[in-house]
Design an enzyme around this catalytic site. Structure first.
Site, mmCIF file in Angstrom:
data_model
loop_
_atom_site.group_PDB
_atom_site.id
_atom_site.type_symbol
_atom_site.label_atom_id
_atom_site.label_comp_id
_atom_site.label_asym_id
_atom_site.label_seq_id
_atom_site.Cartn_x
_atom_site.Cartn_y
_atom_site.Cartn_z
ATOM 1 N N LYS A 134 -5.215 5.561 5.426
ATOM 2 C CA LYS A 134 -5.508 4.036 4.983
ATOM 3 C C LYS A 134 -5.895 3.597 6.547
ATOM 4 O O LYS A 134 -5.214 3.012 7.105
ATOM 5 C CB LYS A 134 -4.318 3.490 4.627
ATOM 6 C CG LYS A 134 -4.368 1.970 4.188
ATOM 7 C CD LYS A 134 -2.932 1.451 3.460
ATOM 8 C CE LYS A 134 -3.200 0.030 3.126
ATOM 9 N NZ LYS A 134 -1.910 -0.499 2.609
ATOM 10 N N TYR A 173 -13.899 22.210 -7.568
ATOM 11 C CA TYR A 173 -13.516 21.395 -6.310
ATOM 12 C C TYR A 173 -14.294 19.998 -6.636
ATOM 13 O O TYR A 173 -13.893 18.990 -5.993
ATOM 14 C CB TYR A 173 -13.610 21.934 -4.983
ATOM 15 C CG TYR A 173 -15.061 22.649 -4.605
ATOM 16 C CD1 TYR A 173 -16.111 21.815 -4.332
ATOM 17 C CD2 TYR A 173 -14.961 24.056 -4.820
ATOM 18 C CE1 TYR A 173 -17.156 22.592 -4.009
ATOM 19 C CE2 TYR A 173 -16.090 24.695 -4.216
ATOM 20 C CZ TYR A 173 -17.163 23.908 -4.010
ATOM 21 O OH TYR A 173 -18.358 24.545 -3.640
ATOM 22 N N GLU A 200 2.320 6.357 0.121
ATOM 23 C CA GLU A 200 3.117 7.134 -0.316
ATOM 24 C C GLU A 200 3.138 7.690 -1.643
ATOM 25 O O GLU A 200 3.102 8.842 -2.375
ATOM 26 C CB GLU A 200 4.662 7.212 0.000
ATOM 27 C CG GLU A 200 4.822 7.063 1.614
ATOM 28 C CD GLU A 200 4.879 5.675 2.252
ATOM 29 O OE1 GLU A 200 3.898 4.832 1.630
ATOM 30 O OE2 GLU A 200 5.351 5.404 3.076
ATOM 31 N N GLU A 219 -4.716 -7.382 0.070
ATOM 32 C CA GLU A 219 -5.082 -5.684 -0.266
ATOM 33 C C GLU A 219 -5.138 -5.553 -1.548
ATOM 34 O O GLU A 219 -6.532 -4.881 -1.902
ATOM 35 C CB GLU A 219 -3.951 -5.029 0.324
ATOM 36 C CG GLU A 219 -3.681 -4.875 1.929
ATOM 37 C CD GLU A 219 -2.513 -4.167 2.221
ATOM 38 O OE1 GLU A 219 -2.724 -3.189 2.886
ATOM 39 O OE2 GLU A 219 -1.108 -4.548 1.857
#
Length: 121
Positions: free
Chosen positions: A99, A54, A74, A24
């Site tokens: 994810k 934004y 997290e 990863e």
């Protein structure tokens, strides 16, 4: 007089190198972020300076995904939510990090973590 407004950014996408596995970190993968912002802005104002940009927030989300790898989504969600909640006029920010290519051995549709932060009083 202030007026509460909700601004929602959906599907902000970038490649990051977050995760606990070496592949990863090495190969990276796509992360998708949704953000819901509670904003207090002057009533009847019609200028960008009276609200949040934004487009700039979306760019900041992408920049955070693309740098400084972390082990857990997290942690990534907390860091993005903290940054958005610290933005002027933002009262609260709820951030969901998806994810979709998580290394899970069974079929799945998505993995997501949601964090909500309030701005400092």
């Amino acid at each position: 007089m202030a007026e509460p407004v909700t601004i929602t950014l959906t599907g902000v996408t970038a490649t990051g190198h977050h995760g606990v596995f070496a592949h990863e970190r090495r190969d990276g993968q796509v992360f998708v972020v949704d953000a819901v912002l509670q904003v207090e802005r002057p009533r009847l104002a019609d200028e960008l300076a009276t609200t949040v940009d934004y487009g700039a927030l979306a760019a900041a989300i992408v920049a955070r995904i693309e740098r400084d790898p972390v082990d857990l989504i997290e942690t990534l969600a907390v860091e993005i939510a903290d940054a958005l909640a610290a933005t002027p006029l933002v009262v609260a920010a709820s951030v969901t990090v998806h994810k979709p290519q998580a290394p899970i051995a069974v079929p799945f549709g998505d993995v997501a973590v949601t964090v909500t932060r309030r701005s400092a009083p």
